[in-house]
Scaffold this motif. Sequence first.
Motif, short mmCIF file in Angstrom:
data_model
loop_
_atom_site.label_atom_id
_atom_site.label_comp_id
_atom_site.label_asym_id
_atom_site.label_seq_id
_atom_site.Cartn_x
_atom_site.Cartn_y
_atom_site.Cartn_z
N SER A 19 0.81 -1.04 -0.17
CA SER A 19 -0.08 -0.10 -0.04
C SER A 19 0.94 1.06 -0.05
N SER A 22 1.74 1.74 -3.68
CA SER A 22 0.66 2.44 -4.21
C SER A 22 0.49 3.86 -4.07
N PHE A 23 0.89 4.36 -2.79
CA PHE A 23 0.50 5.94 -2.11
C PHE A 23 1.60 6.53 -2.95
N SER A 25 3.21 5.93 -5.94
CA SER A 25 2.95 6.02 -7.42
C SER A 25 1.73 7.10 -7.62
N ALA A 26 0.98 7.12 -6.41
CA ALA A 26 -0.05 8.21 -6.45
C ALA A 26 0.44 9.59 -6.55
N VAL A 27 1.74 9.74 -5.63
CA VAL A 27 2.54 11.01 -5.36
C VAL A 27 2.90 11.28 -6.75
N ILE A 29 2.04 10.22 -9.73
CA ILE A 29 0.89 10.68 -10.61
C ILE A 29 0.41 11.90 -10.36
N ILE A 30 0.63 12.52 -9.34
CA ILE A 30 0.14 13.98 -9.13
C ILE A 30 1.30 15.09 -9.32
N ARG A 31 2.51 14.44 -9.30
CA ARG A 31 3.56 15.66 -9.27
C ARG A 31 4.31 15.74 -10.51
N PHE A 32 4.22 14.47 -11.65
CA PHE A 32 5.03 14.47 -12.60
C PHE A 32 4.70 15.37 -13.74
N ARG A 38 4.04 10.12 -16.30
CA ARG A 38 3.18 9.90 -15.20
C ARG A 38 2.47 8.70 -15.55
N ALA A 39 2.46 8.02 -16.57
CA ALA A 39 2.53 6.56 -17.03
C ALA A 39 3.49 5.72 -16.44
N THR A 43 2.30 2.79 -14.01
CA THR A 43 2.30 1.53 -14.26
C THR A 43 3.35 0.66 -13.43
N SER A 46 2.62 0.70 -9.33
CA SER A 46 1.38 0.11 -9.14
C SER A 46 1.31 -1.48 -9.48
N ALA A 49 2.79 -2.72 -6.40
CA ALA A 49 2.00 -2.64 -5.22
C ALA A 49 1.00 -3.73 -5.33
#
Lengths: 121, 94
Positions: A19, A22-23, A25-27, A29-32, A38-39, A43, A46, A49
Amino acid sequence: MNISAIDEFVAAFIILVGSMMSFLSAVGIIRFPDVYTRAHAATKSSTLAVLLTLSGVFLYFWLNESLISVRLLLGIIFVFITAPVSGHLILRAAYRSNVKLTETTSEDELKSALENKNNDE
Amino acid sequence: MITIMLTTSLSLFALSIAIALYRIIRGPSMPDRAVGLDMIAVNLVSGIAVFSILLQTKVFLDVILILGILAWIGTIAFTKFIERGSIVEYKRDR
């Protein structure tokens, strides 16, 4: 702490690490800055994860209830095969539909390769 | 102890889904939204797996497999749509 509690703790620890991946990768996806980076975040990490999490769940059911769940194994193999494929398809669609690269990109090798291919034909 | 760890990981998955939802709403291009949808599906699969431990049941393990297959087919259909739409615009430019 007996054996069963240690087993549960190991499985829960693997799930917790998954987890956290996963978090992260979420960071990403929001910062790049653009869709390609982002992909990259979405990918690769995630996939790691979801693999860690499903392995932890498989381990939990195996050690606690001595159940080897074939469905869970199939899910792990399926996610492991299909997640890179879908990432590749998304990026190919992005490049074909002319999504801009970010301004700090230093080199676009695919563009020169495609131009060389067109010149040969 | 186990319950606290599992609840923490479940809330981290929920946070990741919320961030991916932000990227879907905000995302400047269509492939950004495809990336966000793919990420929501992957996190949902992991969340369901953790939830089946919390509820001490095995029936959700079917849901994991079906959701993985459906999410993959959905992502592929979405990328096909993006790519084909762009080909139509490309011919219109000439």
